[in-house]
Design a protein around this motif. Structure first.
Motif, PDB file in Angstrom:
ATOM      1  N   TYR A  31       0.857  -1.180   0.000  1.00 57.74           N
ATOM      2  CA  TYR A  31       0.000   0.000   0.000  1.00 57.74           C
ATOM      3  C   TYR A  31       0.901   1.241   0.000  1.00 57.74           C
ATOM      4  N   PRO A  32       0.807   2.092  -1.016  1.00 56.43           N
ATOM      5  CA  PRO A  32       1.726   3.239  -1.110  1.00 56.43           C
ATOM      6  C   PRO A  32       1.430   4.318  -0.064  1.00 56.43           C
ATOM      7  N   THR A  33       2.470   4.730   0.609  1.00 59.66           N
ATOM      8  CA  THR A  33       2.395   5.862   1.538  1.00 59.66           C
ATOM      9  C   THR A  33       3.627   6.728   1.303  1.00 59.66           C
ATOM     10  N   LEU A  34       3.593   7.932   1.857  1.00 58.41           N
ATOM     11  CA  LEU A  34       4.715   8.851   1.679  1.00 58.41           C
ATOM     12  C   LEU A  34       6.001   8.273   2.271  1.00 58.41           C
ATOM     13  N   ALA A  35       5.881   7.567   3.403  1.00 60.02           N
ATOM     14  CA  ALA A  35       7.068   6.997   4.049  1.00 60.02           C
ATOM     15  C   ALA A  35       7.630   5.824   3.256  1.00 60.02           C
ATOM     16  N   ALA A  36       6.760   5.049   2.603  1.00 52.18           N
ATOM     17  CA  ALA A  36       7.203   3.845   1.897  1.00 52.18           C
ATOM     18  C   ALA A  36       7.553   4.104   0.443  1.00 52.18           C
ATOM     19  N   ALA A  37       7.159   5.263  -0.109  1.00 46.31           N
ATOM     20  CA  ALA A  37       7.364   5.537  -1.537  1.00 46.31           C
ATOM     21  C   ALA A  37       8.821   5.398  -1.989  1.00 46.31           C
ATOM     22  N   PRO A  38       9.812   5.985  -1.281  1.00 41.99           N
ATOM     23  CA  PRO A  38      11.206   5.825  -1.728  1.00 41.99           C
ATOM     24  C   PRO A  38      11.633   4.359  -1.810  1.00 41.99           C
ATOM     25  N   HIS A  39      11.234   3.565  -0.821  1.00 46.84           N
ATOM     26  CA  HIS A  39      11.596   2.144  -0.819  1.00 46.84           C
ATOM     27  C   HIS A  39      10.909   1.411  -1.975  1.00 46.84           C
ATOM     28  N   MET A  40       9.665   1.784  -2.277  1.00 40.83           N
ATOM     29  CA  MET A  40       8.956   1.140  -3.378  1.00 40.83           C
ATOM     30  C   MET A  40       9.614   1.444  -4.721  1.00 40.83           C
ATOM     31  N   PHE A  41      10.058   2.697  -4.903  1.00 41.08           N
ATOM     32  CA  PHE A  41      10.744   3.056  -6.145  1.00 41.08           C
ATOM     33  C   PHE A  41      12.062   2.289  -6.290  1.00 41.08           C
ATOM     34  N   VAL A  42      12.802   2.191  -5.195  1.00 35.91           N
ATOM     35  CA  VAL A  42      14.072   1.458  -5.240  1.00 35.91           C
ATOM     36  C   VAL A  42      13.832  -0.015  -5.544  1.00 35.91           C
ATOM     37  N   ASN A  43      12.823  -0.609  -4.908  1.00 37.43           N
ATOM     38  CA  ASN A  43      12.530  -2.027  -5.163  1.00 37.43           C
ATOM     39  C   ASN A  43      12.083  -2.239  -6.608  1.00 37.43           C
ATOM     40  N   ALA A  44      11.283  -1.294  -7.138  1.00 39.35           N
ATOM     41  CA  ALA A  44      10.842  -1.408  -8.525  1.00 39.35           C
ATOM     42  C   ALA A  44      12.025  -1.312  -9.481  1.00 39.35           C
ATOM     43  N   TYR A  45      12.942  -0.388  -9.167  1.00 35.50           N
ATOM     44  CA  TYR A  45      14.149  -0.252 -10.000  1.00 35.50           C
ATOM     45  C   TYR A  45      14.980  -1.534  -9.972  1.00 35.50           C
ATOM     46  N   LYS A  46      15.104  -2.130  -8.794  1.00 33.06           N
ATOM     47  CA  LYS A  46      15.856  -3.384  -8.686  1.00 33.06           C
ATOM     48  C   LYS A  46      15.212  -4.485  -9.531  1.00 33.06           C
ATOM     49  N   ASN A  47      13.874  -4.555  -9.510  1.00 31.50           N
ATOM     50  CA  ASN A  47      13.175  -5.581 -10.293  1.00 31.50           C
ATOM     51  C   ASN A  47      13.386  -5.386 -11.795  1.00 31.50           C
TER      52      ASN A  47
END
Length: 320
Positions: free
Chosen positions: A234-250
């Motif tokens: 679930y996207p939140t402001l706190a988790a957004a940077p980590h989600m972008f990094v994980n997406a980039y890794k994938n």
């Protein structure tokens, strides 16, 4: 002389005073007044005089006055005080800093002897050493199983002894012994139980929190929100940077395993084909940084050097 007030008149006066204080002050400390004497309470009132008022009274009267004032003003927030008025309590109305007022109240503690039947608020330990009592007083120590010896005509305690544990009632033998030794183990004063601040009620421990404690708790909360957001996607402001990094890794992993590519993936593929390039790049980076810093330092030195004066600048020529 003014006529003595009746009980009904005293109640009316007390109601008026409490309602006036509730209207004037928005901050209240609910304090426990067990074993606090009148002289001690008077000293506390003097110490707080200026921006604080101490009010004692029967719980039933205080509850009644609070309810009456809440009904008159239509402010139900005052009713939060009612559940706090249990036991031997009083109210400190203040306009000052709650932490400073609480610390000021804590200063007025008075030592007290251990009386029979009193519940010990702390552990009482009798220290070793010479008691100054003559040998005929050893019976007190024998009853309480305290090891002693006779030294120079007086009773001496050999080892420290835990005489009373916290929460236990003081017995007659313990009270008599402590009185003979001149030990006043307990200290009593007003103890803050709860804090009322404009309708909010909280524990006095909150007053001891510092800015560092608040930042630490806030960081822990953000970390928990981030972890939960990542776990449920679930996207939140706190988790957004980590989600972008994980997406980039994938995406990068897909590019490495397939023919699909993009500029950042090309660099990674080159490093995977020839790992020595990565080692060279890793060494070159700090060297480049140090070179850039050295160049900037030289530029600063040039700026600071004074310009040399020429003959023309001095207003004449050596060949004139």
């Amino acid at each position: 002389m003014a006529p003595k007030q009746t009980k009904a008149e005293k109640k009316v006066a007390y109601d008026a005073k409490l309602c006036e204080l509730l209207e004037e002050y928005g901050q209240i400390l609910v304090v426990n007044a067990d074993n606090v004497g009148s002289n001690q309470l008077q000293n506390i009132r003097k110490g707080l005089r200026g921006d604080s008022v101490v009010l004692m009274g029967k719980n039933t009267m205080m509850k009644r006055s609070v309810r009456i004032h809440a009904d008159k003003t239509g402010n139900s927030a005052y009713l939060n005080l009612v559940p706090l008025l249990v036991g031997n309590v009083g109210l400190i109305f203040t306009k000052g800093d709650l932490k400073e007022v609480s610390e000021e109240v804590a200063k007025y503690k008075v030592g007290a002897p251990a009386r029979v039947g009193l519940v010990a608020p702390i552990d009482v330990v009798v220290p070793p050493g010479n008691t100054g009592l003559d040998p005929s007083q050893t019976s007190f120590f024998q009853v309480l199983n305290i090891p002693t010896k006779i030294n120079k005509g007086t009773v001496e305690i050999i080892t420290p002894v835990e005489l009373i544990k916290k929460g236990e009632k003081v017995g007659s033998s313990e009270a008599a012994l402590l009185a003979k030794l001149g030990i006043r183990p307990f200290s009593y004063g007003l103890v803050v139980l709860s804090v009322y601040d404009n309708g909010s009620v909280f524990s006095p421990e909150v007053l001891d929190l510092t800015e560092d404690d608040l930042l630490e708790k806030f960081a822990a909360g953000v970390s928990m929100v981030t972890s939960l957001s990542l776990a449920v996607s679930y996207p939140t402001l706190a988790a957004a940077p980590h989600m972008f990094v994980n997406a980039y890794k994938n995406i990068l992993a897909v590019a490495v395993e397939t023919d699909y590519s993009f500029p950042e993936a090309d660099k990674v593929k080159e490093y995977l084909k020839d790992p020595s390039k990565f080692a060279v790049a890793a060494v070159a980076a700090p060297v480049a940084d140090s070179g850039a810093s050295a160049a900037s330092a030289k530029e600063e030195e040039k700026k600071e050097e004074p310009a040399e004066e020429s003959d023309d600048d001095m207003g004449f020529s050596l060949f004139d």
